[in-house]
Design an enzyme around this catalytic site. Structure first.
Site: not given
Length: 309
Positions: A136, A139-140
Site C-alpha cells: 500500500c 499507507c507507507d
C-alpha cells in the site's frame, strides 16, 4: 449437532470495519458478537506505523487495533474466535453463521472479512513485511522519502502506486513480468512522462533480501533470457492484485464475478438483513478511514433493519 447461540447481530470480521459496526450496533443495545479467525485488528496488526488516521500524528498499527477493540466492546459487544464456513438464510428472517467453533444465529449479519493482497510467494517476502515490503503506497510511501524503491506489477494499481510514490520518493523502478503494461493507456502516459519512474519489462522478482532490519535488494530474473541479477532498493511495493475474503459466501449470490460484495449506500446487500462493510466491498479506496465509515453505516443499518421487523 453444532451448538447455536442467538444474537441480534453477528459481525464476521474484527478489523476496523467490523469493530466500528460492533460499536454502533451494541451502543444501540443490540446483542452483538464479532467472529474472527485471527486477532482483532485485521491488517492493522501488520502495519508498523499509521500516519493517515485522524487524531494521530502517527500510531503503531497494533496500538490502534487495541484502542478500536476497547471502543468496540465498551457497550457489551462480544468477540469470538472462529473460522466461518458458511451462512444459511432461514425463512423467519434469521441467518445462521456456521463456524468451526459453533454456530451463531441472528436476524442481521454484517460481513467485514476484508481482502488480502496476492503475494509473490518468493523468499523474503513474509520476513520483510513492515520492514520494506509493502502492499500500500498510500499507507507507507512517506517512510521512503528520498529513497529508491521498487514496484512489482503492470496493471492499473501498480502504475497508480508508482505515480503516487514518485511524488514522495527519490525514484521508482517498476518491474513488469511481461513485455508490456496492462494499465490503462492514460495511466501509462502519465507514468512515462514522470522523470523519476522507469520500467523494466520481462522481469520477475525471485527474492527479497536485506539485513535483520530492512530490505536492501531484490533478486531478479529476465523471463526471456533467463539472466539473473540483483537490484538495490529500499522498499518493494507489491501490487499484483487483491482478493476478497469471500470464499465462504459463494452460495449467497451477493458478490460480483471477482468475488467482491455488492452493497448499496447503506451497506445493504441483495439479501435483507445481510450487510457488508470495509475492504470486502467492491469500491475504489480501501483504507482504515473508509472501513470505519462503512462500519458505522452498517451498524446503524442493523438497528434500522431490526426495528423494521
Amino acid at each position: 449437532m453444532a451448538e447455536v447461540t442467538q444474537y441480534d447481530v453477528v459481525i464476521i470480521g474484527a478489523g476496523p470495519a467490523g469493530m466500528t459496526a460492533a460499536t454502533y450496533a451494541s451502543r444501540a443495545e443490540l446483542k452483538t458478537v464479532m467472529v474472527d479467525q485471527g486477532i482483532y485488528g485485521g491488517q492493522m496488526n501488520n502495519t508498523a506505523e499509521i500516519e493517515n488516521y485522524p487524531s494521530y500524528e502517527n500510531i503503531m498499527g497494533p496500538d490502534l487495533a487495541e484502542k478500536m477493540y476497547a471502543s468496540s466492546t465498551q457497550f457489551g459487544a462480544e468477540y469470538s474466535f472462529g473460522s466461518v464456513t458458511g451462512i444459511d438464510v432461514l425463512d423467519n428472517h434469521d441467518k445462521v453463521v456456521h463456524t468451526d467453533m459453533g454456530d451463531f444465529q441472528a436476524p442481521v449479519v454484517i460481513i467485514a472479512t476484508g481482502s488480502e493482497h496476492i503475494h509473490l510467494g518468493v523468499p523474503g517476502e513474509e520476513d520483510y513485511q513492515g520492514k520494506g515490503v509493502s502492499y500500500c503506497a498510500v499507507c507507507d510511501a512517506a517512510f521512503f522519502k528520498g529513497e529508491s524503491v521498487s514496484v512489482v506489477g503492470g496493471g492499473d494499481s501498480a502504475v497508480e502506486e508508482g505515480l503516487y510514490l514518485a511524488n514522495i520518493v527519490k525514484d521508482v523502478t517498476i518491474f513488469v513480468r511481461g513485455d508490456r503494461l496492462k494499465a490503462q493507456p492514460i495511466l501509462q502516459e502519465r507514468a512515462k512522462k514522470q522523470e523519476n519512474i522507469r520500467f523494466v519489462y520481462n522481469t520477475s522478482v525471485t527474492s527479497i533480501d536485506g539485513n535483520e532490519e530492512a530490505v536492501q535488494s531484490v533478486g531478479l530474473i529476465n523471463n526471456q533470457t533467463g539472466e539473473k541479477s540483483t537490484f538495490e532498493t529500499a522498499g518493494v511495493f507489491i501490487y499484483i492484485g487483491l482478493k476478497p475474503n469471500t470464499a465462504h459466501l459463494t452460495n449467497l449470490g451477493i458478490t460480483n464475478e471477482q468475488g467482491w460484495i455488492m452493497a448499496d449506500q447503506k451497506m445493504a446487500t441483495a439479501i435483507p438483513g445481510i450487510f457488508a462493510a470495509g475492504d470486502v466491498l467492491a469500491k475504489e479506496l480501501r483504507q482504515i478511514t473508509t472501513a470505519v465509515g462503512d462500519g458505522g453505516l452498517a451498524g446503524q443499518a442493523a438497528y434500522d433493519y431490526i426495528a423494521s421487523l
